[in-house]
Scaffold this motif. Structure first.
Motif, PDB file in Angstrom:
ATOM      1  N   VAL A  48       0.826  -1.202   0.000  1.00 26.66           N
ATOM      2  CA  VAL A  48       0.000   0.000   0.000  1.00 26.66           C
ATOM      3  C   VAL A  48       0.860   1.251   0.000  1.00 26.66           C
ATOM      4  CG1 VAL A  48      -1.718   1.320   1.294  1.00 26.66           C
ATOM      5  CG2 VAL A  48      -1.865  -1.194   1.204  1.00 26.66           C
ATOM      6  N   ALA A  49       1.855   1.289   0.886  1.00 26.52           N
ATOM      7  CA  ALA A  49       2.707   2.467   1.015  1.00 26.52           C
ATOM      8  C   ALA A  49       3.972   2.087   1.754  1.00 26.52           C
ATOM      9  CB  ALA A  49       1.983   3.590   1.756  1.00 26.52           C
ATOM     10  N   SER A  50       5.054   2.837   1.498  1.00 21.56           N
ATOM     11  CA  SER A  50       6.307   2.556   2.186  1.00 21.56           C
ATOM     12  C   SER A  50       7.066   3.841   2.444  1.00 21.56           C
ATOM     13  CB  SER A  50       7.162   1.583   1.378  1.00 21.56           C
ATOM     14  OG  SER A  50       7.577   2.186   0.167  1.00 21.56           O
ATOM     15  N   SER A  51       7.983   3.745   3.417  1.00 19.59           N
ATOM     16  CA  SER A  51       8.787   4.911   3.802  1.00 19.59           C
ATOM     17  C   SER A  51      10.154   4.427   4.263  1.00 19.59           C
ATOM     18  CB  SER A  51       8.090   5.663   4.944  1.00 19.59           C
ATOM     19  OG  SER A  51       8.925   6.662   5.480  1.00 19.59           O
ATOM     20  N   THR A  52      11.221   5.000   3.708  1.00 21.84           N
ATOM     21  CA  THR A  52      12.574   4.643   4.133  1.00 21.84           C
ATOM     22  C   THR A  52      13.109   5.685   5.102  1.00 21.84           C
ATOM     23  OG1 THR A  52      13.836   5.864   2.475  1.00 21.84           O
ATOM     24  CG2 THR A  52      12.955   3.716   1.826  1.00 21.84           C
ATOM     25  N   LYS A  53      14.161   5.316   5.829  1.00 23.63           N
ATOM     26  CA  LYS A  53      14.751   6.249   6.796  1.00 23.63           C
ATOM     27  C   LYS A  53      15.446   7.411   6.100  1.00 23.63           C
ATOM     28  CE  LYS A  53      19.148   3.798   7.435  1.00 23.63           C
ATOM     29  NZ  LYS A  53      20.001   3.108   8.438  1.00 23.63           N
ATOM     30  N   PHE A  54      15.619   7.301   4.776  1.00 22.09           N
ATOM     31  CA  PHE A  54      16.247   8.377   4.020  1.00 22.09           C
ATOM     32  C   PHE A  54      15.213   9.378   3.497  1.00 22.09           C
ATOM     33  CE2 PHE A  54      20.106   6.224   4.431  1.00 22.09           C
ATOM     34  CZ  PHE A  54      19.920   4.892   4.122  1.00 22.09           C
ATOM     35  N   GLY A  55      13.942   9.167   3.847  1.00 21.13           N
ATOM     36  CA  GLY A  55      12.907  10.108   3.454  1.00 21.13           C
ATOM     37  C   GLY A  55      12.181   9.772   2.171  1.00 21.13           C
ATOM     38  N   GLU A  56      12.466   8.617   1.589  1.00 18.42           N
ATOM     39  CA  GLU A  56      11.778   8.223   0.363  1.00 18.42           C
ATOM     40  C   GLU A  56      10.415   7.643   0.716  1.00 18.42           C
ATOM     41  OE1 GLU A  56      15.661   6.733  -2.147  1.00 18.42           O
ATOM     42  OE2 GLU A  56      15.004   5.628  -0.376  1.00 18.42           O
ATOM     43  N   ILE A  57       9.388   8.147   0.080  1.00 21.11           N
ATOM     44  CA  ILE A  57       8.020   7.719   0.352  1.00 21.11           C
ATOM     45  C   ILE A  57       7.372   7.271  -0.945  1.00 21.11           C
ATOM     46  CG2 ILE A  57       5.732   8.511   1.063  1.00 21.11           C
ATOM     47  CD1 ILE A  57       7.062  10.260   3.127  1.00 21.11           C
ATOM     48  N   TRP A  58       6.585   6.200  -0.856  1.00 21.63           N
ATOM     49  CA  TRP A  58       5.888   5.678  -2.032  1.00 21.63           C
ATOM     50  C   TRP A  58       4.475   5.291  -1.627  1.00 21.63           C
ATOM     51  CZ3 TRP A  58       3.480   1.058  -3.035  1.00 21.63           C
ATOM     52  CH2 TRP A  58       3.177   0.774  -4.365  1.00 21.63           C
ATOM     53  N   LEU A  61      -0.811   3.192  -6.493  1.00 15.15           N
ATOM     54  CA  LEU A  61      -1.751   3.944  -7.309  1.00 15.15           C
ATOM     55  C   LEU A  61      -3.188   3.892  -6.776  1.00 15.15           C
ATOM     56  CD1 LEU A  61      -1.749   5.709  -9.787  1.00 15.15           C
ATOM     57  CD2 LEU A  61      -2.203   3.668 -11.180  1.00 15.15           C
ATOM     58  N   PRO A  62      -3.671   2.752  -6.282  1.00 17.21           N
ATOM     59  CA  PRO A  62      -5.066   2.702  -5.800  1.00 17.21           C
ATOM     60  C   PRO A  62      -5.348   3.631  -4.615  1.00 17.21           C
ATOM     61  CG  PRO A  62      -4.232   0.494  -6.154  1.00 17.21           C
ATOM     62  CD  PRO A  62      -3.062   1.417  -6.238  1.00 17.21           C
ATOM     63  N   VAL A  63      -4.293   4.027  -3.884  1.00 17.69           N
ATOM     64  CA  VAL A  63      -4.500   4.831  -2.679  1.00 17.69           C
ATOM     65  C   VAL A  63      -3.894   6.218  -2.771  1.00 17.69           C
ATOM     66  CG1 VAL A  63      -4.524   2.708  -1.318  1.00 17.69           C
ATOM     67  CG2 VAL A  63      -2.422   4.073  -1.446  1.00 17.69           C
ATOM     68  N   LYS A  64      -3.213   6.509  -3.866  1.00 13.17           N
ATOM     69  CA  LYS A  64      -2.524   7.794  -4.005  1.00 13.17           C
ATOM     70  C   LYS A  64      -3.513   8.945  -3.931  1.00 13.17           C
ATOM     71  CE  LYS A  64       1.730   8.909  -6.395  1.00 13.17           C
ATOM     72  NZ  LYS A  64       2.593   8.572  -7.541  1.00 13.17           N
ATOM     73  N   GLY A  65      -3.169   9.927  -3.105  1.00 10.83           N
ATOM     74  CA  GLY A  65      -4.046  11.074  -2.922  1.00 10.83           C
ATOM     75  C   GLY A  65      -5.078  10.889  -1.827  1.00 10.83           C
ATOM     76  N   ARG A  66      -5.225   9.648  -1.351  1.00 10.37           N
ATOM     77  CA  ARG A  66      -6.194   9.375  -0.277  1.00 10.37           C
ATOM     78  C   ARG A  66      -5.510   8.896   0.998  1.00 10.37           C
ATOM     79  NH1 ARG A  66      -9.664   5.294  -0.820  1.00 10.37           N
ATOM     80  NH2 ARG A  66      -8.306   4.059  -2.193  1.00 10.37           N
ATOM     81  N   PHE A  67      -4.438   8.117   0.857  1.00 17.86           N
ATOM     82  CA  PHE A  67      -3.716   7.577   2.011  1.00 17.86           C
ATOM     83  C   PHE A  67      -2.375   8.300   2.151  1.00 17.86           C
ATOM     84  CE2 PHE A  67      -5.584   2.972   2.004  1.00 17.86           C
ATOM     85  CZ  PHE A  67      -6.855   3.501   1.967  1.00 17.86           C
ATOM     86  N   THR A  68      -1.910   8.427   3.382  1.00 18.62           N
ATOM     87  CA  THR A  68      -0.611   9.029   3.637  1.00 18.62           C
ATOM     88  C   THR A  68       0.129   8.238   4.698  1.00 18.62           C
ATOM     89  OG1 THR A  68      -1.474  11.244   3.154  1.00 18.62           O
ATOM     90  CG2 THR A  68       0.628  11.115   4.334  1.00 18.62           C
ATOM     91  N   ILE A  69       1.338   7.799   4.358  1.00 19.14           N
ATOM     92  CA  ILE A  69       2.178   7.101   5.321  1.00 19.14           C
ATOM     93  C   ILE A  69       3.078   8.124   5.999  1.00 19.14           C
ATOM     94  CG2 ILE A  69       4.011   6.573   3.648  1.00 19.14           C
ATOM     95  CD1 ILE A  69       4.390   3.886   5.120  1.00 19.14           C
ATOM     96  N   SER A  70       3.285   7.938   7.302  1.00 18.99           N
ATOM     97  CA  SER A  70       4.213   8.794   8.035  1.00 18.99           C
ATOM     98  C   SER A  70       4.894   7.944   9.101  1.00 18.99           C
ATOM     99  CB  SER A  70       3.485   9.977   8.674  1.00 18.99           C
ATOM    100  OG  SER A  70       2.525   9.530   9.618  1.00 18.99           O
ATOM    101  N   ASP A  89     -11.294  -0.756  -0.327  1.00 15.88           N
ATOM    102  CA  ASP A  89     -10.194  -0.675   0.634  1.00 15.88           C
ATOM    103  C   ASP A  89     -10.346  -1.693   1.760  1.00 15.88           C
ATOM    104  OD1 ASP A  89     -10.380   2.886   0.274  1.00 15.88           O
ATOM    105  OD2 ASP A  89      -8.902   1.536  -0.635  1.00 15.88           O
ATOM    106  N   THR A  90     -11.472  -2.386   1.788  1.00 19.18           N
ATOM    107  CA  THR A  90     -11.705  -3.388   2.822  1.00 19.18           C
ATOM    108  C   THR A  90     -10.671  -4.498   2.714  1.00 19.18           C
ATOM    109  OG1 THR A  90     -14.087  -2.958   2.929  1.00 19.18           O
ATOM    110  CG2 THR A  90     -13.326  -5.122   3.673  1.00 19.18           C
ATOM    111  N   ALA A  91      -9.957  -4.730   3.807  1.00 16.66           N
ATOM    112  CA  ALA A  91      -8.882  -5.726   3.819  1.00 16.66           C
ATOM    113  C   ALA A  91      -8.299  -5.815   5.224  1.00 16.66           C
ATOM    114  CB  ALA A  91      -7.777  -5.340   2.839  1.00 16.66           C
ATOM    115  N   ILE A  92      -7.444  -6.790   5.400  1.00 19.80           N
ATOM    116  CA  ILE A  92      -6.605  -6.822   6.596  1.00 19.80           C
ATOM    117  C   ILE A  92      -5.329  -6.057   6.252  1.00 19.80           C
ATOM    118  CG2 ILE A  92      -5.339  -8.230   8.247  1.00 19.80           C
ATOM    119  CD1 ILE A  92      -7.325 -10.478   7.703  1.00 19.80           C
ATOM    120  N   TYR A  93      -4.981  -5.110   7.095  1.00 20.02           N
ATOM    121  CA  TYR A  93      -3.801  -4.276   6.869  1.00 20.02           C
ATOM    122  C   TYR A  93      -2.668  -4.734   7.794  1.00 20.02           C
ATOM    123  CZ  TYR A  93      -6.403  -1.124   3.873  1.00 20.02           C
ATOM    124  OH  TYR A  93      -7.130  -0.595   2.828  1.00 20.02           O
TER     125      TYR A  93
END
Length: 122
Positions: A48-58, A61-70, A89-93
């Motif tokens: 769904v989304a990922s974040s590295t310690k170097f600040g790279e965030i991804w 496409l199905p959630v872009k603009g609606r979900f935000t990882i931090s 979006d119904t699922a086990i996360y």
């Protein structure tokens, strides 16, 4: 020795919001990648989304603009803010983190949370 605990799942109406959290505890030296996956019934687990310690965030496409990882590195925590939720979006996360527990042998191992159910329904 390392445990990931997720929270924040539940039932929400379409268009609503939820905030998932995942906290890591135990013998932690450093954390690189933090990510959220989800798995709906009958489907493969997807990133769904990922974040590295170097600040790279991804964001997928199905959630872009609606979900935000931090992430909160001081608290060994990752969050997923989910807005404008849809029935699909119904699922086990699941959260996952790449964690190094021993600085002498800096092998990074992927740890997973137990999963939290998100249901979007009216």
């Amino acid at each position: 020795q390392v445990q990931l605990v997720e929270s924040g799942g539940g039932l929400v109406q379409p268009g609503g919001s939820l905030r998932l959290s995942c906290a890591a505890s135990g013998n932690i030296f450093s954390i690189n990648n933090m990510a959220w996956y989800r798995q709906a019934p009958g489907l493969q687990r997807e990133l769904v989304a990922s974040s590295t310690k170097f600040g790279e965030i991804w964001h997928g496409l199905p959630v872009k603009g609606r979900f935000t990882i931090s992430r909160d590195d001081a608290g060994n925590t990752v969050h997923l803010q989910m807005n404008s939720l849809k029935s699909e979006d119904t699922a086990i996360y699941y959260c996952t983190m790449g964690i190094v527990t021993d600085p002498v042998v800096p092998y990074e191992y992927d740890y997973w949370g137990q999963g939290t159910q998100v249901t979007v329904s009216s």
